[in-house]
Scaffold this motif. Structure first.
Motif, PDB file in Angstrom:
ATOM      1  N   UNK A 171      -0.757  -3.371  -3.698  1.00 15.99           N
ATOM      2  CA  UNK A 171       0.237  -4.421  -3.510  1.00 15.99           C
ATOM      3  C   UNK A 171      -0.402  -5.766  -3.201  1.00 15.99           C
ATOM      4  N   UNK A 172      -1.553  -5.730  -2.532  1.00 16.40           N
ATOM      5  CA  UNK A 172      -2.289  -6.972  -2.273  1.00 16.40           C
ATOM      6  C   UNK A 172      -2.724  -7.616  -3.584  1.00 16.40           C
ATOM      7  N   UNK A 173      -3.181  -6.778  -4.516  1.00 11.73           N
ATOM      8  CA  UNK A 173      -3.627  -7.300  -5.816  1.00 11.73           C
ATOM      9  C   UNK A 173      -2.455  -7.803  -6.661  1.00 11.73           C
ATOM     10  N   UNK A 174      -1.381  -7.005  -6.717  1.00 13.76           N
ATOM     11  CA  UNK A 174      -0.238  -7.395  -7.563  1.00 13.76           C
ATOM     12  C   UNK A 174       0.518  -8.594  -6.997  1.00 13.76           C
ATOM     13  N   UNK A 175       0.469  -8.766  -5.682  1.00 16.44           N
ATOM     14  CA  UNK A 175       1.190  -9.877  -5.051  1.00 16.44           C
ATOM     15  C   UNK A 175       0.386 -11.166  -5.061  1.00 16.44           C
ATOM     16  N   UNK A 176      -0.897 -11.072  -4.710  1.00 15.73           N
ATOM     17  CA  UNK A 176      -1.716 -12.277  -4.561  1.00 15.73           C
ATOM     18  C   UNK A 176      -2.722 -12.465  -5.684  1.00 15.73           C
ATOM     19  N   UNK A 177      -2.848 -11.447  -6.563  1.00 19.52           N
ATOM     20  CA  UNK A 177      -3.749 -11.574  -7.703  1.00 19.52           C
ATOM     21  C   UNK A 177      -5.203 -11.320  -7.382  1.00 19.52           C
ATOM     22  N   UNK A 178      -5.498 -10.838  -6.167  1.00 16.85           N
ATOM     23  CA  UNK A 178      -6.885 -10.567  -5.785  1.00 16.85           C
ATOM     24  C   UNK A 178      -6.920  -9.517  -4.674  1.00 16.85           C
ATOM     25  N   UNK A 179      -7.923  -8.643  -4.754  1.00 16.83           N
ATOM     26  CA  UNK A 179      -8.110  -7.650  -3.698  1.00 16.83           C
ATOM     27  C   UNK A 179      -8.745  -8.260  -2.451  1.00 16.83           C
ATOM     28  N   UNK A 180      -9.326  -9.451  -2.585  1.00 16.35           N
ATOM     29  CA  UNK A 180     -10.077 -10.045  -1.476  1.00 16.35           C
ATOM     30  C   UNK A 180      -9.203 -10.328  -0.261  1.00 16.35           C
ATOM     31  N   UNK A 181      -7.913 -10.476  -0.479  1.00 14.47           N
ATOM     32  CA  UNK A 181      -7.028 -10.817   0.642  1.00 14.47           C
ATOM     33  C   UNK A 181      -6.882  -9.662   1.637  1.00 14.47           C
ATOM     34  N   UNK A 182      -7.219  -8.454   1.215  1.00 16.14           N
ATOM     35  CA  UNK A 182      -7.138  -7.323   2.126  1.00 16.14           C
ATOM     36  C   UNK A 182      -8.152  -7.476   3.260  1.00 16.14           C
ATOM     37  N   UNK A 183      -9.197  -8.274   3.018  1.00 21.62           N
ATOM     38  CA  UNK A 183     -10.236  -8.450   4.042  1.00 21.62           C
ATOM     39  C   UNK A 183      -9.718  -9.185   5.267  1.00 21.62           C
ATOM     40  N   UNK A 184      -8.698 -10.009   5.111  1.00 21.10           N
ATOM     41  CA  UNK A 184      -8.152 -10.703   6.275  1.00 21.10           C
ATOM     42  C   UNK A 184      -7.505  -9.710   7.242  1.00 21.10           C
ATOM     43  N   UNK A 185      -6.949  -8.646   6.688  1.00 21.56           N
ATOM     44  CA  UNK A 185      -6.371  -7.586   7.526  1.00 21.56           C
ATOM     45  C   UNK A 185      -7.495  -6.783   8.187  1.00 21.56           C
ATOM     46  N   UNK A 186      -8.495  -6.403   7.403  1.00 25.43           N
ATOM     47  CA  UNK A 186      -9.575  -5.571   7.939  1.00 25.43           C
ATOM     48  C   UNK A 186     -10.408  -6.328   8.976  1.00 25.43           C
ATOM     49  N   UNK A 187     -10.691  -7.594   8.729  1.00 24.31           N
ATOM     50  CA  UNK A 187     -11.485  -8.374   9.677  1.00 24.31           C
ATOM     51  C   UNK A 187     -10.727  -8.596  10.981  1.00 24.31           C
ATOM     52  N   UNK A 188      -9.425  -8.816  10.886  1.00 26.96           N
ATOM     53  CA  UNK A 188      -8.620  -8.972  12.096  1.00 26.96           C
ATOM     54  C   UNK A 188      -8.642  -7.709  12.948  1.00 26.96           C
TER      55      UNK A 188
END
Length: 435
Positions: A400-417
């Motif tokens: 869903x991160x990829x389909x919504x924002x077009x990139x898997x990289x945004x998942x890192x903001x969740x993991x880093x937090x």
């Protein structure tokens, strides 16, 4: 015949060497036997099974998530049964039901069509509901119960040499898991996915017989001691008596939650990455072969780290491993964030290699070292529910991160937090045995 030796021709007391080494071998094979219920085993079947059932990739992934989440609610209870009945019978029934589940999966298309005909409806809901239930059984029996009972059994038979023994087990398990997709894929190419699952099911039925013959719950059942020490041998080093914590007592310690959370993070990140690895690399213009190639160096690092840290675990404080796992998670997260650059690939490989290697140590050795052996099943069963839940939500959240924002990289903001929270919360972790 002793109840501990029922239905078996094997007597641990009559072995010319310490029976714990037999437990080490068969227990490690037991963990490998769980592969059909692990993500690494299921993923190879994804495309042919979803196409045969007429499901989309999202529908198949969501069925996997639902089945895995359901299994998480029951795996804690399985841990309690482990404490009550031991590894032998719990692992036996887990292997039997895993094999039955695979047989049902192999005829899932026929079952689905018959249900559709009976209900007079042609909808994706029928195969979706069917495989959600089947995913529950293979995840519960494989990833959950068979893995937990086999690993715990090995740890119960050893104490002083627990880390060294786990290093041997981890090498075999790591090699087996990393090579299993190749063998399963070849099996599917040669026989088709239906026959492949039936062949694996037959192997599980055979192994269930081996469980009855060779699995043994604990050395004390046969007047043996962990590690094979003899009471007649004078040991001048006085060891502090081990305290066994119940699950409720363990949950009152900070270490239980911090270790459980970092293990769950490991499961979340690695499962999400593995499930979408080709798509993740394709989004940065890498080929499929380049994506698959990262698993070799990750496995090499994992095996090296696991071997070294298992051996050292008999001598150093385990909270050091928690800190290293958190740092490894940070490296992997930044690697995914900067995957378009070469440095990102290196960070990802190093981070995932360290995480995988340390997971094998912490999830096996630390629990008995911190909380004793008596209630090991209920404690590790509860933690297994954390791990299973994390592995369940990861593929969908990555997707869903990829389909919504077009990139898997945004998942890192969740993991880093989440990792920043763990860094702060883990500062005061200590071994409850020393409290």
């Amino acid at each position: 015949m002793s109840k501990h030796n029922q239905y078996s021709f094997i007597n641990p007391n009559k072995f010319p060497f310490f029976y714990g080494y037999v437990v080490l071998v068969v227990g490690s094979i037991g963990v490998l036997a769980s592969i059909p219920g692990q993500t690494v085993g299921v993923s190879v079947f994804t495309d042919p099974v979803k196409d045969a059932l007429g499901l989309t990739r999202n529908q198949f992934s969501n069925a996997y998530m639902i089945g895995t989440l359901l299994s998480a609610f029951f795996v804690t209870r399985a841990g309690v049964l482990f404490d009550r009945y031991g590894a032998r019978f719990v692992a036996f029934f887990a292997a039997i039901f895993l094999g039955i589940s695979l047989l049902l999966f192999s005829i899932a298309v026929t079952i689905s069509n018959n249900i559709k005909q009976f209900l007079q409806m042609d909808s994706w809901v029928v195969p979706f509901a069917l495989i959600s239930i089947l995913f529950f059984f293979i995840r519960f029996c494989g990833q959950g119960v068979l893995t937990m009972s086999s690993r715990n059994m090995i740890m119960i038979w050893f104490d002083k040499n627990r880390g060294k023994v786990n290093s041997i087990s981890s090498i075999g398990v790591s090699l087996g898991f990393s090579s299993s997709p190749i063998f399963i894929n070849k099996l599917i190419d040669n026989h088709g996915w239906e026959i492949s699952w039936q062949i694996i099911a037959i192997c599980l039925f055979i192994f269930s017989f081996c469980i009855l013959q060779f699995y043994r719950n604990k050395p004390e059942d046969f007047n043996l001691k962990p590690d094979g020490f003899d009471d007649k041998i004078k040991i001048f080093e006085v060891k502090k008596e081990e305290t066994s914590f119940t699950l409720q007592e363990a949950k009152q310690t900070r270490a239980f939650w911090m270790i459980g959370f970092i293990l769950a993070f490991n499961s979340f990140f690695i499962t999400g990455f593995t499930f979408h690895v080709v798509s993740i690399f394709a989004s940065q213009d890498y080929t499929k072969s380049q994506a698959i190639a990262v698993f070799l160096p990750i496995s090499i690092i994992a095996i090296a780290v696991s071997t070294l840290c298992n051996i050292l675990s008999d001598y150093i404080q385990h909270k050091i491993y928690i800190y290293i796992m958190i740092i490894s998670g940070v490296l992997a997260s930044f690697g995914l964030l900067f995957l378009s650059h070469t440095i990102g690939i290196y960070l990802l490989i190093i981070g995932l290699g360290l995480l995988s290697g340390l997971f094998a140590v912490v999830n096996a050795v630390t629990w008995p070292r911190y909380y004793g052996r008596k209630y090991l099943g209920s404690i590790t069963g509860k933690v297994m529910s954390f791990i299973v839940i994390a592995s369940a939500i990861a593929p969908s959240l990555f997707s869903y991160c990829f389909t919504t924002f077009g990139s898997y990289s945004y998942i890192t903001y969740i993991t880093l937090g989440f990792l920043i929270f763990l860094i702060v919360a883990a500062l005061k972790v200590k071994n409850p045995q020393h409290s």
